[in-house]
Design a protein around this motif. Structure first.
Motif, PDB file in Angstrom:
ATOM      1  N   CYS A 157       0.833  -1.208   0.000  1.00 45.05           N
ATOM      2  CA  CYS A 157       0.000   0.000   0.000  1.00 45.05           C
ATOM      3  C   CYS A 157       0.867   1.257   0.000  1.00 45.05           C
ATOM      4  O   CYS A 157       0.591   2.221  -0.719  1.00 45.05           O
ATOM      5  CB  CYS A 157      -0.912  -0.006   1.221  1.00 45.05           C
ATOM      6  N   LEU A 158       1.914   1.253   0.806  1.00 39.78           N
ATOM      7  CA  LEU A 158       2.823   2.392   0.839  1.00 39.78           C
ATOM      8  C   LEU A 158       3.509   2.596  -0.506  1.00 39.78           C
ATOM      9  O   LEU A 158       3.704   3.730  -0.957  1.00 39.78           O
ATOM     10  CB  LEU A 158       3.870   2.184   1.940  1.00 39.78           C
ATOM     11  N   GLU A 159       3.859   1.498  -1.157  1.00 37.16           N
ATOM     12  CA  GLU A 159       4.506   1.596  -2.468  1.00 37.16           C
ATOM     13  C   GLU A 159       3.537   2.181  -3.491  1.00 37.16           C
ATOM     14  O   GLU A 159       3.940   2.944  -4.380  1.00 37.16           O
ATOM     15  CB  GLU A 159       4.993   0.227  -2.924  1.00 37.16           C
ATOM     16  N   ALA A 160       2.242   1.845  -3.389  1.00 39.66           N
ATOM     17  CA  ALA A 160       1.248   2.416  -4.304  1.00 39.66           C
ATOM     18  C   ALA A 160       1.172   3.926  -4.145  1.00 39.66           C
ATOM     19  O   ALA A 160       1.031   4.668  -5.123  1.00 39.66           O
ATOM     20  CB  ALA A 160      -0.118   1.782  -4.047  1.00 39.66           C
ATOM     21  N   VAL A 161       1.289   4.405  -2.901  1.00 34.46           N
ATOM     22  CA  VAL A 161       1.294   5.849  -2.666  1.00 34.46           C
ATOM     23  C   VAL A 161       2.574   6.472  -3.212  1.00 34.46           C
ATOM     24  O   VAL A 161       2.549   7.506  -3.885  1.00 34.46           O
ATOM     25  CB  VAL A 161       1.140   6.142  -1.158  1.00 34.46           C
ATOM     26  N   ARG A 162       3.704   5.851  -2.930  1.00 34.77           N
ATOM     27  CA  ARG A 162       4.999   6.387  -3.393  1.00 34.77           C
ATOM     28  C   ARG A 162       5.059   6.488  -4.915  1.00 34.77           C
ATOM     29  O   ARG A 162       5.649   7.426  -5.458  1.00 34.77           O
ATOM     30  CB  ARG A 162       6.138   5.484  -2.913  1.00 34.77           C
ATOM     31  N   SER A 163       4.453   5.525  -5.595  1.00 36.42           N
ATOM     32  CA  SER A 163       4.531   5.478  -7.060  1.00 36.42           C
ATOM     33  C   SER A 163       3.399   6.242  -7.739  1.00 36.42           C
ATOM     34  O   SER A 163       3.211   6.120  -8.944  1.00 36.42           O
ATOM     35  CB  SER A 163       4.514   4.025  -7.531  1.00 36.42           C
ATOM     36  N   HIS A 164       2.623   6.999  -6.956  1.00 33.64           N
ATOM     37  CA  HIS A 164       1.510   7.804  -7.469  1.00 33.64           C
ATOM     38  C   HIS A 164       0.344   6.952  -7.967  1.00 33.64           C
ATOM     39  O   HIS A 164      -0.540   7.467  -8.662  1.00 33.64           O
ATOM     40  CB  HIS A 164       1.967   8.738  -8.604  1.00 33.64           C
ATOM     41  N   ALA A 165       0.315   5.663  -7.642  1.00 34.48           N
ATOM     42  CA  ALA A 165      -0.801   4.811  -8.050  1.00 34.48           C
ATOM     43  C   ALA A 165      -2.019   5.020  -7.152  1.00 34.48           C
ATOM     44  O   ALA A 165      -3.127   4.596  -7.498  1.00 34.48           O
ATOM     45  CB  ALA A 165      -0.390   3.342  -8.029  1.00 34.48           C
ATOM     46  N   ALA A 166      -1.828   5.642  -5.992  1.00 32.17           N
ATOM     47  CA  ALA A 166      -2.932   5.911  -5.070  1.00 32.17           C
ATOM     48  C   ALA A 166      -2.694   7.240  -4.377  1.00 32.17           C
ATOM     49  O   ALA A 166      -1.547   7.652  -4.172  1.00 32.17           O
ATOM     50  CB  ALA A 166      -3.063   4.792  -4.034  1.00 32.17           C
ATOM     51  N   ASP A 167      -3.791   7.913  -4.026  1.00 38.11           N
ATOM     52  CA  ASP A 167      -3.683   9.162  -3.271  1.00 38.11           C
ATOM     53  C   ASP A 167      -3.491   8.872  -1.786  1.00 38.11           C
ATOM     54  O   ASP A 167      -2.723   9.559  -1.102  1.00 38.11           O
ATOM     55  CB  ASP A 167      -4.959   9.994  -3.448  1.00 38.11           C
ATOM     56  N   LEU A 168      -4.209   7.854  -1.309  1.00 37.76           N
ATOM     57  CA  LEU A 168      -4.221   7.498   0.110  1.00 37.76           C
ATOM     58  C   LEU A 168      -4.017   6.000   0.266  1.00 37.76           C
ATOM     59  O   LEU A 168      -4.330   5.219  -0.639  1.00 37.76           O
ATOM     60  CB  LEU A 168      -5.573   7.850   0.737  1.00 37.76           C
ATOM     61  N   ALA A 169      -3.513   5.593   1.410  1.00 37.85           N
ATOM     62  CA  ALA A 169      -3.431   4.170   1.732  1.00 37.85           C
ATOM     63  C   ALA A 169      -3.726   4.000   3.213  1.00 37.85           C
ATOM     64  O   ALA A 169      -3.248   4.776   4.043  1.00 37.85           O
ATOM     65  CB  ALA A 169      -2.055   3.604   1.402  1.00 37.85           C
ATOM     66  N   TRP A 170      -4.538   2.984   3.531  1.00 39.03           N
ATOM     67  CA  TRP A 170      -4.775   2.645   4.932  1.00 39.03           C
ATOM     68  C   TRP A 170      -3.775   1.565   5.309  1.00 39.03           C
ATOM     69  O   TRP A 170      -3.743   0.509   4.694  1.00 39.03           O
ATOM     70  CB  TRP A 170      -6.200   2.154   5.134  1.00 39.03           C
ATOM     71  N   VAL A 171      -2.949   1.824   6.319  1.00 39.57           N
ATOM     72  CA  VAL A 171      -1.821   0.942   6.620  1.00 39.57           C
ATOM     73  C   VAL A 171      -1.695   0.705   8.115  1.00 39.57           C
ATOM     74  O   VAL A 171      -2.243   1.444   8.935  1.00 39.57           O
ATOM     75  CB  VAL A 171      -0.491   1.544   6.096  1.00 39.57           C
ATOM     76  N   THR A 172      -0.970  -0.340   8.446  1.00 36.61           N
ATOM     77  CA  THR A 172      -0.461  -0.500   9.796  1.00 36.61           C
ATOM     78  C   THR A 172       0.738   0.432   9.924  1.00 36.61           C
ATOM     79  O   THR A 172       1.713   0.295   9.184  1.00 36.61           O
ATOM     80  CB  THR A 172      -0.029  -1.949  10.060  1.00 36.61           C
ATOM     81  N   GLY A 189       4.053   2.026  10.655  1.00 34.35           N
ATOM     82  CA  GLY A 189       5.345   1.455  10.999  1.00 34.35           C
ATOM     83  C   GLY A 189       6.433   2.494  10.996  1.00 34.35           C
ATOM     84  O   GLY A 189       6.168   3.704  11.156  1.00 34.35           O
ATOM     85  N   PRO A 190       7.684   2.078  10.793  1.00 37.51           N
ATOM     86  CA  PRO A 190       8.796   3.021  10.755  1.00 37.51           C
ATOM     87  C   PRO A 190       8.621   4.047   9.638  1.00 37.51           C
ATOM     88  O   PRO A 190       7.886   3.797   8.670  1.00 37.51           O
ATOM     89  CB  PRO A 190      10.012   2.120  10.486  1.00 37.51           C
ATOM     90  N   PRO A 191       9.273   5.216   9.748  1.00 38.23           N
ATOM     91  CA  PRO A 191       9.167   6.222   8.695  1.00 38.23           C
ATOM     92  C   PRO A 191       9.583   5.663   7.329  1.00 38.23           C
ATOM     93  O   PRO A 191      10.498   4.856   7.240  1.00 38.23           O
ATOM     94  CB  PRO A 191      10.138   7.325   9.162  1.00 38.23           C
ATOM     95  N   VAL A 192       8.878   6.102   6.299  1.00 40.47           N
ATOM     96  CA  VAL A 192       9.162   5.693   4.929  1.00 40.47           C
ATOM     97  C   VAL A 192       9.476   6.945   4.127  1.00 40.47           C
ATOM     98  O   VAL A 192       8.695   7.906   4.145  1.00 40.47           O
ATOM     99  CB  VAL A 192       7.963   4.946   4.309  1.00 40.47           C
ATOM    100  N   ASP A 193      10.593   6.936   3.448  1.00 39.62           N
ATOM    101  CA  ASP A 193      11.011   8.108   2.680  1.00 39.62           C
ATOM    102  C   ASP A 193       9.955   8.464   1.646  1.00 39.62           C
ATOM    103  O   ASP A 193       9.512   7.619   0.876  1.00 39.62           O
ATOM    104  CB  ASP A 193      12.348   7.818   1.978  1.00 39.62           C
ATOM    105  N   GLY A 194       9.527   9.725   1.640  1.00 35.97           N
ATOM    106  CA  GLY A 194       8.587  10.197   0.643  1.00 35.97           C
ATOM    107  C   GLY A 194       7.130   9.917   0.962  1.00 35.97           C
ATOM    108  O   GLY A 194       6.259  10.160   0.126  1.00 35.97           O
ATOM    109  N   VAL A 195       6.830   9.428   2.160  1.00 40.37           N
ATOM    110  CA  VAL A 195       5.449   9.125   2.542  1.00 40.37           C
ATOM    111  C   VAL A 195       5.183   9.634   3.955  1.00 40.37           C
ATOM    112  O   VAL A 195       6.014   9.465   4.846  1.00 40.37           O
ATOM    113  CB  VAL A 195       5.167   7.607   2.489  1.00 40.37           C
ATOM    114  N   GLU A 196       4.037  10.276   4.157  1.00 41.20           N
ATOM    115  CA  GLU A 196       3.609  10.695   5.486  1.00 41.20           C
ATOM    116  C   GLU A 196       2.613   9.668   6.029  1.00 41.20           C
ATOM    117  O   GLU A 196       1.682   9.280   5.330  1.00 41.20           O
ATOM    118  CB  GLU A 196       2.930  12.066   5.439  1.00 41.20           C
ATOM    119  N   GLN A 197       2.813   9.233   7.275  1.00 38.05           N
ATOM    120  CA  GLN A 197       1.875   8.319   7.927  1.00 38.05           C
ATOM    121  C   GLN A 197       1.216   9.040   9.097  1.00 38.05           C
ATOM    122  O   GLN A 197       1.895   9.718   9.871  1.00 38.05           O
ATOM    123  CB  GLN A 197       2.594   7.073   8.434  1.00 38.05           C
ATOM    124  N   ARG A 198      -0.108   8.883   9.206  1.00 42.15           N
ATOM    125  CA  ARG A 198      -0.857   9.528  10.283  1.00 42.15           C
ATOM    126  C   ARG A 198      -1.622   8.474  11.074  1.00 42.15           C
ATOM    127  O   ARG A 198      -2.515   7.808  10.538  1.00 42.15           O
ATOM    128  CB  ARG A 198      -1.845  10.555   9.721  1.00 42.15           C
TER     129      ARG A 198
END
Length: 295
Positions: A133-148, A150-159
């Motif tokens: 799911c995070l990769e889909a956000v990073r690659s512009h395939a999705a605007d949002l992702a519902w995730v567990t 976890g640790p910070p991911v470069d280029g993605v904000e988790q709330r």
């Protein structure tokens, strides 16, 4: 520099390999390299460090990659909005989800959002794990992702949006089913149904158990949380699971017993940049969280 230069550069940074990007773009490696060289001439700085097994961005490259990724994300969102205006539709919100996410976390929010915005297209891309799911956000395939979360991911904000306490799912009639809670020491002899391999929830659980010297013997493995619950209900083993909205304390032939010594799992939204989301995407995300809080 051109937008194509920046898009290719960001893709190279994310892939760590020129030839992989060339394959994705159906062009030569030399053509990919030319995009990078043009940016290096424009900035007067080396942007990529060549290594035996690929490339990594230099310090200057990381600065440009971060700025380019943010800018491209906003531009892509604007272009989608312009396309919606051209086609006369109300807009699109693209959401990456896990296998059980819509049922347990989003159902109420989807209904409420649809009632307010019947003209908006909701596109759901199912991914097998939070990582995908995070990769889909990073690659512009999705605007949002519902995730567990976890640790910070470069280029993605988790709330973080909600906490999920851990429970042990056992079949009614199991010796543990009469307990009001489960201690970690009680888990040593269970017939463990493993969570999905490489999933964030499994990593969290295994780290916590290892800190207490626990390594559980597995009798089965599953691809999602609902299947683990079903196998526990059928008596094929015991499942350590995050308590999902709508499960309650179990039903039918299964009981869900709290494990208070395990810190809760955190779930929530991820986006490349929250500030760059469309107003509709922000409203959808907030509606889902509001409905969860109201349960």
């Amino acid at each position: 520099m051109t937008l194509d230069d920046l898009r290719v550069f960001v893709a190279v940074c994310e892939a760590g390999n020129l030839s992989a990007v060339a394959r994705d773009l159906s062009c030569s490696q030399s053509a990919v390299s030319q995009h990078v060289k043009r940016l290096e001439r424009e900035t007067g700085l080396v942007l990529l460090e060549r290594r035996p097994r690929g490339v990594v961005p230099t310090r200057a490259g990381r600065v440009l990659r971060r700025a380019a990724a943010d800018g491209l994300s906003g531009l892509d969102a604007a272009l989608r909005l312009l396309d919606d205006l051209r086609r006369g539709v109300g807009g699109t919100v693209r959401v990456a989800t896990g296998a059980t996410t819509v049922r347990h976390f989003m159902a109420g929010g989807v209904v409420a959002f649809r009632e307010r915005h019947p003209e908006v297209a909701l596109q759901f891309e199912t991914a097998g794990s939070s990582r995908r799911c995070l990769e889909a956000v990073r690659s512009h395939a999705a605007d949002l992702a519902w995730v567990t979360v976890g640790p910070p991911v470069d280029g993605v904000e988790q709330r973080a949006s909600c906490e999920l306490p851990w429970v042990l799912a056992v079949r009614t009639g199991d010796p543990l089913a009469a307990r009001t809670s489960i201690a970690l020491a009680d888990l040593a002899e269970i017939r463990h149904i493993e969570l999905p391999e490489h999933s964030t929830s499994r990593v969290h659980l295994e780290m916590r158990l290892e800190r207490h010297g626990l390594r559980l013997a597995s009798t089965a493995s599953v691809a999602d949380w609902d299947t683990a619950l079903l196998l526990a209900e059928l008596g094929l083993g015991h499942a350590i699971l995050p308590a999902l909205p709508g499960w309650g304390d179990g039903s039918g032939d299964v009981r869900l017993i709290p494990i208070p010594e395990l810190p809760p799992l955190t779930a929530g939204w991820a986006a490349r940049s929250w500030d760059a989301l469309s107003p509709l995407a922000v409203e959808f995300a907030e509606t889902v969280v509001d409905r969860l809080s109201a349960r």
